[in-house]
Design a protein around this motif. Structure first.
Motif, PDB file in Angstrom:
ATOM      1  N   LEU A 195      -9.308  -1.428  18.039  1.00  0.00           N
ATOM      2  CA  LEU A 195     -10.746  -1.542  17.812  1.00  0.00           C
ATOM      3  C   LEU A 195     -11.557  -1.108  19.032  1.00  0.00           C
ATOM      4  O   LEU A 195     -12.504  -0.321  18.895  1.00  0.00           O
ATOM      5  CB  LEU A 195     -11.099  -2.974  17.398  1.00  0.00           C
ATOM      6  CG  LEU A 195     -12.480  -3.184  16.789  1.00  0.00           C
ATOM      7  CD1 LEU A 195     -12.682  -2.299  15.565  1.00  0.00           C
ATOM      8  CD2 LEU A 195     -12.691  -4.650  16.433  1.00  0.00           C
TER       9      LEU A 195
ATOM     10  N   TRP B 231      -4.747  -4.206  16.447  1.00  0.00           N
ATOM     11  CA  TRP B 231      -6.202  -4.111  16.261  1.00  0.00           C
ATOM     12  C   TRP B 231      -6.948  -4.464  17.544  1.00  0.00           C
ATOM     13  O   TRP B 231      -8.015  -3.929  17.810  1.00  0.00           O
ATOM     14  CB  TRP B 231      -6.647  -5.038  15.127  1.00  0.00           C
ATOM     15  CG  TRP B 231      -6.381  -6.489  15.407  1.00  0.00           C
ATOM     16  CD1 TRP B 231      -5.276  -7.199  15.051  1.00  0.00           C
ATOM     17  CD2 TRP B 231      -7.220  -7.384  16.133  1.00  0.00           C
ATOM     18  NE1 TRP B 231      -5.365  -8.490  15.506  1.00  0.00           N
ATOM     19  CE2 TRP B 231      -6.558  -8.637  16.175  1.00  0.00           C
ATOM     20  CE3 TRP B 231      -8.458  -7.279  16.748  1.00  0.00           C
ATOM     21  CZ2 TRP B 231      -7.096  -9.755  16.805  1.00  0.00           C
ATOM     22  CZ3 TRP B 231      -8.997  -8.391  17.390  1.00  0.00           C
ATOM     23  CH2 TRP B 231      -8.322  -9.608  17.400  1.00  0.00           C
ATOM     24  N   TRP B 232      -6.387  -5.375  18.347  1.00  0.00           N
ATOM     25  CA  TRP B 232      -7.049  -5.827  19.576  1.00  0.00           C
ATOM     26  C   TRP B 232      -7.146  -4.709  20.613  1.00  0.00           C
ATOM     27  O   TRP B 232      -7.988  -4.763  21.515  1.00  0.00           O
ATOM     28  CB  TRP B 232      -6.318  -7.033  20.156  1.00  0.00           C
ATOM     29  CG  TRP B 232      -4.845  -6.829  20.324  1.00  0.00           C
ATOM     30  CD1 TRP B 232      -3.885  -6.865  19.357  1.00  0.00           C
ATOM     31  CD2 TRP B 232      -4.155  -6.530  21.539  1.00  0.00           C
ATOM     32  NE1 TRP B 232      -2.640  -6.599  19.877  1.00  0.00           N
ATOM     33  CE2 TRP B 232      -2.781  -6.396  21.223  1.00  0.00           C
ATOM     34  CE3 TRP B 232      -4.569  -6.354  22.859  1.00  0.00           C
ATOM     35  CZ2 TRP B 232      -1.828  -6.104  22.188  1.00  0.00           C
ATOM     36  CZ3 TRP B 232      -3.609  -6.073  23.815  1.00  0.00           C
ATOM     37  CH2 TRP B 232      -2.255  -5.951  23.471  1.00  0.00           C
ATOM     38  N   ILE B 233      -6.296  -3.691  20.473  1.00  0.00           N
ATOM     39  CA  ILE B 233      -6.418  -2.481  21.297  1.00  0.00           C
ATOM     40  C   ILE B 233      -7.112  -1.378  20.507  1.00  0.00           C
ATOM     41  O   ILE B 233      -7.962  -0.665  21.031  1.00  0.00           O
ATOM     42  CB  ILE B 233      -5.032  -1.992  21.765  1.00  0.00           C
ATOM     43  CG1 ILE B 233      -4.340  -3.056  22.619  1.00  0.00           C
ATOM     44  CG2 ILE B 233      -5.161  -0.698  22.568  1.00  0.00           C
ATOM     45  CD1 ILE B 233      -2.937  -2.675  23.036  1.00  0.00           C
TER      46      ILE B 233
ATOM     47  N   ALA C 146      -1.722   1.963  18.745  1.00  0.00           N
ATOM     48  CA  ALA C 146      -3.108   1.668  18.365  1.00  0.00           C
ATOM     49  C   ALA C 146      -3.867   2.952  18.063  1.00  0.00           C
ATOM     50  O   ALA C 146      -4.605   3.036  17.063  1.00  0.00           O
ATOM     51  CB  ALA C 146      -3.798   0.879  19.472  1.00  0.00           C
TER      52      ALA C 146
ATOM     53  N   TRP D 253      -1.241  -4.773  13.713  1.00  0.00           N
ATOM     54  CA  TRP D 253      -1.095  -5.789  14.758  1.00  0.00           C
ATOM     55  C   TRP D 253      -1.700  -5.357  16.088  1.00  0.00           C
ATOM     56  O   TRP D 253      -1.896  -6.191  16.989  1.00  0.00           O
ATOM     57  CB  TRP D 253       0.383  -6.135  14.952  1.00  0.00           C
ATOM     58  CG  TRP D 253       1.226  -4.970  15.414  1.00  0.00           C
ATOM     59  CD1 TRP D 253       1.799  -4.025  14.629  1.00  0.00           C
ATOM     60  CD2 TRP D 253       1.577  -4.644  16.759  1.00  0.00           C
ATOM     61  NE1 TRP D 253       2.480  -3.116  15.404  1.00  0.00           N
ATOM     62  CE2 TRP D 253       2.364  -3.474  16.711  1.00  0.00           C
ATOM     63  CE3 TRP D 253       1.304  -5.221  18.001  1.00  0.00           C
ATOM     64  CZ2 TRP D 253       2.882  -2.869  17.852  1.00  0.00           C
ATOM     65  CZ3 TRP D 253       1.823  -4.619  19.141  1.00  0.00           C
ATOM     66  CH2 TRP D 253       2.605  -3.463  19.061  1.00  0.00           C
TER      67      TRP D 253
ATOM     68  N   LYS E  85     -12.436  -5.568   8.247  1.00  0.00           N
ATOM     69  CA  LYS E  85     -10.990  -5.673   8.433  1.00  0.00           C
ATOM     70  C   LYS E  85     -10.235  -4.677   7.565  1.00  0.00           C
ATOM     71  O   LYS E  85      -9.055  -4.410   7.803  1.00  0.00           O
ATOM     72  CB  LYS E  85     -10.518  -7.097   8.112  1.00  0.00           C
ATOM     73  CG  LYS E  85     -11.138  -8.190   8.966  1.00  0.00           C
ATOM     74  CD  LYS E  85     -10.630  -8.153  10.381  1.00  0.00           C
ATOM     75  CE  LYS E  85     -11.156  -9.333  11.182  1.00  0.00           C
ATOM     76  NZ  LYS E  85     -10.711  -9.315  12.581  1.00  0.00           N
TER      77      LYS E  85
END
Length: 536
Positions: A329, A325-327, A426, A323, A317
């Motif tokens: 990563l 991170w879901w894209i 991102a 915010w 992490k």
């Protein structure tokens, strides 16, 4: 032109976000804290002492050069062999821990009656030699430091190095040859001053990299705090396992206890702003005529995802993608995947762009069909303007009716652009955080994709691609001349902004625009053929 409104919305959102990031550079109040706290009845801070070059043990492996102080056995210097400080400087490497003109060290200690760190000055360990090197053909190197107290208790502090590994094992072995039982507490801490590293000066658009402590709260696995935050609210938590660390741009140092151990994490900000984060483990009992072993791991090196994942739960992490991170990563992993084949991060970015555009193609197709329909309706819209130009309300009603009858959506161009916003941000974070892109070349004049194009070629090409997109889009007869003029300046505005962005990000946006133009031309011609066939 409706799509250009989408660009305007996107541009406003991006600029607002980046200005907010610049504003977040904290300048909070500073206060003096107590320099030494009491924890578990013992001193939990390792006292600073003067470092003498004659007491240093130099260790060279394939990945770094490390110096260990025989006084206390602290790691006081760490130089990374594979990372140049500057792009064209092979001789000067990135240095994390340092004791010379700054303070950044990894300290570890045993506290307790007769322990090596329970006295001042701290114990000076004995070692067989002052220089060690990982030999060719060897994968491991161990360096034992020994000290025996006046009661005959022997302490061996062993540093363990491995080839191609940024983890340093630290083992305390206590041989209690006395007639009394002994108890000890293991303490590990990172201490750092607030001097800039010089590695963060090339950040873009005012976004400064975070420098501060991080740790793993049991419920979240990752939290970072600036010095100003720690002054206001010091860390004082207990958890099982986890890790503590100090972050700077692209790199991290972290102490990792054995994960079954219950640790207490605390911080101290000294009056001169030197910042300490530490953990202390529960008391270890060493009965008379027995021995005990305490282990911990020190990670010091780049924030490479796979290495962080392997080192400790949640340490990955620290590759902080905020915010998005879901894209970010998946984008990061996809870039790594493509790089493993093409061997060029610029080409990997282009391939990622192709994948993103392919995934968004259904929405883009709907956008371009809407634009084609709007182009077909342009003569009718002009007629409505001539007929109801003075009656704005009636004109809007008639336009809505026409859109409904013809199946056109005037806002069809906005949704794909809005969806591009989190992808853009991102990728911005990925380029800002991923150490693999630091000093990564693309072509000729672009030798570092993480900083701005030195000759502004990519931003100018990107601006040209936006101008081309604008010319291919239908003009709205309902837009007044002032709005049309503002929209016509958008390519110039975006070009100016992109001058300061990382070259990798501009490359993504340029490719995105060019693919969009190709998709738009393909779908427009397809629809025109369909309309021509129907009119026969």
């Amino acid at each position: 032109m409706e799509s250009m409104r989408g660009f305007f919305i996107l541009g406003f959102a991006i600029c607002t976000f980046l200005l907010y990031q610049a504003w977040q550079k904290d300048y909070g109040p500073q206060s003096q804290q107590q320099e030494v706290n009491e924890q578990f009845g013992q001193k939990d801070a390792v006292v600073d002492s003067e470092i003498k070059s004659s007491n240093l043990i130099e260790v060279v492996t394939d990945v770094f050069k490390v110096k260990i102080d025989r006084v206390g056995g602290d790691v006081v210097y760490a130089e990374l062999n594979d990372y140049n400080r500057e792009l064209d400087s092979e001789k000067e490497k990135v240095v994390l821990f340092d004791y010379r003109d700054r303070l950044y060290q990894a300290k570890s200690a045993l506290l307790g009656n007769g322990a090596p760190d329970n006295q001042l000055p701290r114990a000076t360990y004995q070692v067989k030699q002052n220089a060690y090197q990982l030999a060719d053909g060897k994968n491991e190197l161990e360096i034992p430091l020994t000290w025996v107290n006046e009661d005959g208790v022997e302490f061996t502090k062993t540093f363990k190095f491995k080839r191609d590994d940024y983890e340093i094992g630290v083992e305390y072995k206590v041989k209690n040859q006395s007639s009394n039982d002994r108890t000890y507490n293991f303490v590990a801490e990172l201490i750092r001053d607030q001097k800039p590293t010089g590695l963060e000066e090339k950040s873009s658009f005012g976004m400064s990299p975070f420098i501060g402590v991080a740790y793993s709260p049991e419920e979240r696995k990752y939290e970072k705090m600036s010095v100003e935050d720690l002054v206001e609210e010091p860390i004082n938590v207990t958890r099982q396992g986890g890790w503590i660390g100090y972050l700077q741009h692209y790199f991290i140092s972290a102490w990792i206890p054995e994960q079954q151990e219950q640790i207490k994490v605390t911080t101290t900000v000294k009056s001169n702003q030197d910042t300490v984060i530490r953990f202390i483990q529960p008391t270890v009992s060493v009965p008379a005529q027995s021995e005990s072993v305490i282990n911990a791991t020190l990670y010091v090196g780049p924030k490479i995802l796979k290495r962080l994942e392997a080192a400790a739960p949640g340490l990955e992490k620290s590759l902080d993608l905020s915010w998005v991170w879901w894209i970010g990563l998946p984008l990061y992993k996809l870039m790594q995947f493509f790089f493993s084949f093409v061997g060029n991060w610029g080409l990997a970015i282009i391939l990622v762009t192709l994948v993103v555009k392919a995934l968004l193609y259904p929405l883009s197709a709907a956008q371009y069909r809407s634009m084609a329909n709007m182009r077909k309706l342009a003569p009718k819209m002009q007629q409505l303007k001539e007929r109801y130009g003075e009656d704005k309300q009636r004109m809007q009603q008639e336009m809505m009716k026409m859109y409904k009858d013809e199946g056109a959506n005037p806002f069809g161009g906005c949704l794909p652009m809005i969806l591009q916003f989190p992808i853009f941000i991102a990728l911005y974070y990925v380029l800002f955080e991923a150490v693999e892109l630091r000093h990564a070349p693309f072509v000729a004049w672009i030798q570092d994709l993480s900083v701005a194009d030195p000759y502004f070629v990519l931003p100018l090409l990107m601006g040209g691609s936006m101008w081309l997109m604008q010319k291919l889009q239908p003009q709205s007869p309902t837009m007044d001349p002032m709005q049309q003029k503002i929209m016509s300046y958008l390519p110039i505005v975006f070009t100016v902004f992109m001058l300061f962005f990382p070259a990798g990000l501009v490359l993504y946006w340029l490719c995105n625009n060019l693919i969009s133009v190709a998709q738009q031309q393909y779908i427009t011609k397809k629809i025109e053929k369909q309309h021509a066939a129907k009119s026969k």
